[in-house]
Enzyme design. Sequence first.
Site, PDB file in Angstrom:
ATOM      1  N   ARG A   3    -108.036 -27.298  28.000  1.00  0.00           N
ATOM      2  CA  ARG A   3    -107.060 -27.261  29.381  1.00  0.00           C
ATOM      3  C   ARG A   3    -107.006 -25.923  29.934  1.00  0.00           C
ATOM      4  O   ARG A   3    -106.517 -25.115  29.221  1.00  0.00           O
ATOM      5  CB  ARG A   3    -105.950 -28.172  29.323  1.00  0.00           C
ATOM      6  CG  ARG A   3    -105.349 -27.760  30.963  1.00  0.00           C
ATOM      7  CD  ARG A   3    -104.284 -29.021  30.903  1.00  0.00           C
ATOM      8  NE  ARG A   3    -103.121 -28.891  30.338  1.00  0.00           N
ATOM      9  CZ  ARG A   3    -102.200 -29.821  30.418  1.00  0.00           C
ATOM     10  NH1 ARG A   3    -101.994 -30.604  31.113  1.00  0.00           N
ATOM     11  NH2 ARG A   3    -101.024 -29.603  29.645  1.00  0.00           N
ATOM     12  N   ARG A  57    -102.108 -23.000  29.354  1.00  0.00           N
ATOM     13  CA  ARG A  57    -100.734 -23.071  29.140  1.00  0.00           C
ATOM     14  C   ARG A  57    -100.332 -22.723  27.731  1.00  0.00           C
ATOM     15  O   ARG A  57    -100.678 -22.891  26.678  1.00  0.00           O
ATOM     16  CB  ARG A  57    -100.291 -24.465  29.435  1.00  0.00           C
ATOM     17  CG  ARG A  57    -100.332 -24.746  31.190  1.00  0.00           C
ATOM     18  CD  ARG A  57     -99.885 -26.114  31.503  1.00  0.00           C
ATOM     19  NE  ARG A  57     -98.725 -26.721  30.734  1.00  0.00           N
ATOM     20  CZ  ARG A  57     -98.502 -27.857  30.735  1.00  0.00           C
ATOM     21  NH1 ARG A  57     -98.947 -28.565  31.976  1.00  0.00           N
ATOM     22  NH2 ARG A  57     -97.413 -28.420  30.081  1.00  0.00           N
ATOM     23  N   ARG A  98     -94.519 -31.603  21.417  1.00  0.00           N
ATOM     24  CA  ARG A  98     -94.422 -32.268  22.910  1.00  0.00           C
ATOM     25  C   ARG A  98     -94.706 -34.015  22.570  1.00  0.00           C
ATOM     26  O   ARG A  98     -94.288 -34.652  23.104  1.00  0.00           O
ATOM     27  CB  ARG A  98     -95.416 -31.741  23.979  1.00  0.00           C
ATOM     28  CG  ARG A  98     -94.715 -30.232  24.400  1.00  0.00           C
ATOM     29  CD  ARG A  98     -95.999 -29.357  25.073  1.00  0.00           C
ATOM     30  NE  ARG A  98     -96.489 -29.964  26.083  1.00  0.00           N
ATOM     31  CZ  ARG A  98     -97.630 -29.786  26.563  1.00  0.00           C
ATOM     32  NH1 ARG A  98     -98.591 -28.957  26.059  1.00  0.00           N
ATOM     33  NH2 ARG A  98     -97.931 -30.301  27.781  1.00  0.00           N
ATOM     34  N   LYS A 134    -102.777 -37.389  33.996  1.00  0.00           N
ATOM     35  CA  LYS A 134    -102.126 -37.891  34.963  1.00  0.00           C
ATOM     36  C   LYS A 134    -102.176 -36.890  36.246  1.00  0.00           C
ATOM     37  O   LYS A 134    -102.417 -37.099  37.295  1.00  0.00           O
ATOM     38  CB  LYS A 134    -100.486 -37.839  34.426  1.00  0.00           C
ATOM     39  CG  LYS A 134    -100.181 -38.760  33.356  1.00  0.00           C
ATOM     40  CD  LYS A 134     -98.717 -38.657  32.719  1.00  0.00           C
ATOM     41  CE  LYS A 134     -98.258 -37.193  32.550  1.00  0.00           C
ATOM     42  NZ  LYS A 134     -98.808 -36.845  31.287  1.00  0.00           N
ATOM     43  N   ARG A 155     -88.867 -39.076  32.401  1.00  0.00           N
ATOM     44  CA  ARG A 155     -89.178 -38.956  30.790  1.00  0.00           C
ATOM     45  C   ARG A 155     -88.254 -39.405  30.026  1.00  0.00           C
ATOM     46  O   ARG A 155     -88.400 -39.364  28.634  1.00  0.00           O
ATOM     47  CB  ARG A 155     -89.448 -37.498  30.775  1.00  0.00           C
ATOM     48  CG  ARG A 155     -90.861 -37.094  30.462  1.00  0.00           C
ATOM     49  CD  ARG A 155     -90.698 -35.492  30.488  1.00  0.00           C
ATOM     50  NE  ARG A 155     -92.181 -35.054  29.988  1.00  0.00           N
ATOM     51  CZ  ARG A 155     -93.083 -34.255  30.638  1.00  0.00           C
ATOM     52  NH1 ARG A 155     -93.087 -34.305  31.798  1.00  0.00           N
ATOM     53  NH2 ARG A 155     -93.789 -33.481  29.980  1.00  0.00           N
TER      54      ARG A 155
HETATM   55  P1  ADP Z   1    -101.676 -34.735  32.152  1.00  0.00           P
HETATM   56  O1  ADP Z   1    -101.367 -34.202  33.425  1.00  0.00           O
HETATM   57  O2  ADP Z   1    -101.551 -36.140  31.826  1.00  0.00           O
HETATM   58  O3  ADP Z   1    -100.973 -33.713  31.180  1.00  0.00           O
HETATM   59  P2  ADP Z   1    -104.274 -33.495  32.884  1.00  0.00           P
HETATM   60  O4  ADP Z   1    -104.511 -34.234  34.003  1.00  0.00           O
HETATM   61  O5  ADP Z   1    -103.809 -31.909  32.836  1.00  0.00           O
HETATM   62  O6  ADP Z   1    -103.184 -34.252  31.894  1.00  0.00           O
HETATM   63  O7  ADP Z   1    -105.614 -33.419  31.955  1.00  0.00           O
HETATM   64  C1  ADP Z   1    -105.541 -32.667  30.552  1.00  0.00           C
HETATM   65  C2  ADP Z   1    -106.881 -32.026  30.214  1.00  0.00           C
HETATM   66  O8  ADP Z   1    -107.906 -33.173  30.115  1.00  0.00           O
HETATM   67  C3  ADP Z   1    -107.454 -31.348  31.406  1.00  0.00           C
HETATM   68  O9  ADP Z   1    -108.097 -30.314  30.942  1.00  0.00           O
HETATM   69  C4  ADP Z   1    -108.267 -32.033  32.394  1.00  0.00           C
HETATM   70  O10 ADP Z   1    -109.396 -31.415  32.930  1.00  0.00           O
HETATM   71  C5  ADP Z   1    -108.971 -33.256  31.073  1.00  0.00           C
HETATM   72  N1  ADP Z   1    -109.096 -34.532  31.477  1.00  0.00           N
HETATM   73  C6  ADP Z   1    -108.311 -35.231  32.284  1.00  0.00           C
HETATM   74  N2  ADP Z   1    -108.741 -36.410  32.438  1.00  0.00           N
HETATM   75  C7  ADP Z   1    -109.815 -36.521  31.690  1.00  0.00           C
HETATM   76  C8  ADP Z   1    -110.832 -37.539  31.440  1.00  0.00           C
HETATM   77  N3  ADP Z   1    -110.778 -38.669  32.070  1.00  0.00           N
HETATM   78  N4  ADP Z   1    -111.875 -37.416  30.706  1.00  0.00           N
HETATM   79  C9  ADP Z   1    -112.093 -36.091  30.082  1.00  0.00           C
HETATM   80  N5  ADP Z   1    -111.063 -34.906  30.401  1.00  0.00           N
HETATM   81  C10 ADP Z   1    -110.145 -35.275  31.135  1.00  0.00           C
HETATM   82  P1  AMP Z   2     -95.636 -31.278  31.815  1.00  0.00           P
HETATM   83  O1  AMP Z   2     -95.970 -30.213  32.756  1.00  0.00           O
HETATM   84  O2  AMP Z   2     -95.298 -32.476  32.522  1.00  0.00           O
HETATM   85  O3  AMP Z   2     -96.476 -31.258  30.656  1.00  0.00           O
HETATM   86  O4  AMP Z   2     -94.084 -30.803  31.380  1.00  0.00           O
HETATM   87  C1  AMP Z   2     -94.133 -29.244  30.877  1.00  0.00           C
HETATM   88  C2  AMP Z   2     -92.700 -29.241  30.176  1.00  0.00           C
HETATM   89  O5  AMP Z   2     -91.783 -29.226  31.501  1.00  0.00           O
HETATM   90  C3  AMP Z   2     -92.312 -30.240  29.393  1.00  0.00           C
HETATM   91  O6  AMP Z   2     -92.620 -30.075  28.073  1.00  0.00           O
HETATM   92  C4  AMP Z   2     -90.628 -30.106  29.649  1.00  0.00           C
HETATM   93  O7  AMP Z   2     -90.199 -29.358  28.807  1.00  0.00           O
HETATM   94  C5  AMP Z   2     -90.371 -29.936  31.016  1.00  0.00           C
HETATM   95  N1  AMP Z   2     -90.159 -31.243  31.730  1.00  0.00           N
HETATM   96  C6  AMP Z   2     -91.207 -31.517  32.770  1.00  0.00           C
HETATM   97  N2  AMP Z   2     -90.886 -32.810  33.295  1.00  0.00           N
HETATM   98  C7  AMP Z   2     -89.873 -33.053  32.698  1.00  0.00           C
HETATM   99  C8  AMP Z   2     -88.673 -34.025  32.787  1.00  0.00           C
HETATM  100  N3  AMP Z   2     -88.980 -35.060  33.627  1.00  0.00           N
HETATM  101  N4  AMP Z   2     -87.766 -34.138  31.818  1.00  0.00           N
HETATM  102  C9  AMP Z   2     -87.417 -33.239  31.067  1.00  0.00           C
HETATM  103  N5  AMP Z   2     -88.102 -31.978  30.929  1.00  0.00           N
HETATM  104  C10 AMP Z   2     -89.329 -32.182  31.918  1.00  0.00           C
END
Ligand code: ADP
Ligand code: AMP
Length: 220
Positions: free
Chosen positions: A127, A160, A171, A16, A88
């Site tokens: 990541r 992270r 998660r 995302k 969420r």
């Molecule tokens: P989200 O925001 O949904 O948690 P991220 O955009 O942070 O996911 O992506 C998670 C990991 O996967 C990151 O390390 C990113 O660089 C990698 N990634 C994102 N999209 C793709 C894809 N289409 N193919 C391979 N790796 C990807």
């Molecule tokens: P994310 O960066 O989206 O993976 O979020 C990291 C953490 O932040 C999650 O595991 C939750 O603990 C908290 N968080 C982010 N967005 C929300 C939301 N909309 N509602 C509740 N907790 C959230």
Amino acid sequence: MTPMRLILLGPPGAGKGTQARFLEQRYAARQISTGDLLREQRARKTPLGQQAQAYMDRGALVPDELIIAMMEGELSTTGAFLLDGFPRTVPQAQALDVLLTKLGRPLVAALLFDADRRVLLERLSGRWSNPRTGRTYHERFNPPRVASVDDDDGGPLVQRTDDTPEIVTERLATYAALTAPLVEYYRQAGVLERVDAARPPAEVSQAIVGVLERRAAVVR
Ligand code: ADP
Ligand code: AMP
């Protein structure tokens, strides 16, 4: 052009944030990532950041009322937005509906980023991100030019603390229990669009653009 107002819905690691960066440029819309906002609050040690910390560290959700209050502030000043990680829960989705109705800004679409568990685990375990800007990399799929250094600002990248196998398991369980019901919620609202998020980034971007061109024509 119709102002883009999107929800990026999907499990952690589905891509995302990665697609939000592309969509921000393409549609002049602002990414609002609740996770990034909460991490910022934590770094600044604000009352909200301190309240959120324990929930985030164990892979649980921060209570709805805290998130909704934070998002009301963000959304009332933003016309075109990409909601990344919000809503969420069903109560968050209901609060968003009320707010957008009040603001007169309907959603264009809720994009469901669909990828299976194996893909998510592979992505989260590799990541790396820039805590200053939220930009993410992947050590295999999208590496920075120099390992653990951001291409843009030359500063350090971090993994992270909630991307460890144990917390990722939590998660994903939280997503299945509390967030997955939103798929049906937005399907019933007539705005759900599924995207195959397991494909390479450029292909996912292209699929999203196709969906949005169709959608924007409907909303206009
Ligand atoms: P989200 O925001 O949904 O948690 P991220 O955009 O942070 O996911 O992506 C998670 C990991 O996967 C990151 O390390 C990113 O660089 C990698 N990634 C994102 N999209 C793709 C894809 N289409 N193919 C391979 N790796 C990807
Ligand atoms: P994310 O960066 O989206 O993976 O979020 C990291 C953490 O932040 C999650 O595991 C939750 O603990 C908290 N968080 C982010 N967005 C929300 C939301 N909309 N509602 C509740 N907790 C959230």
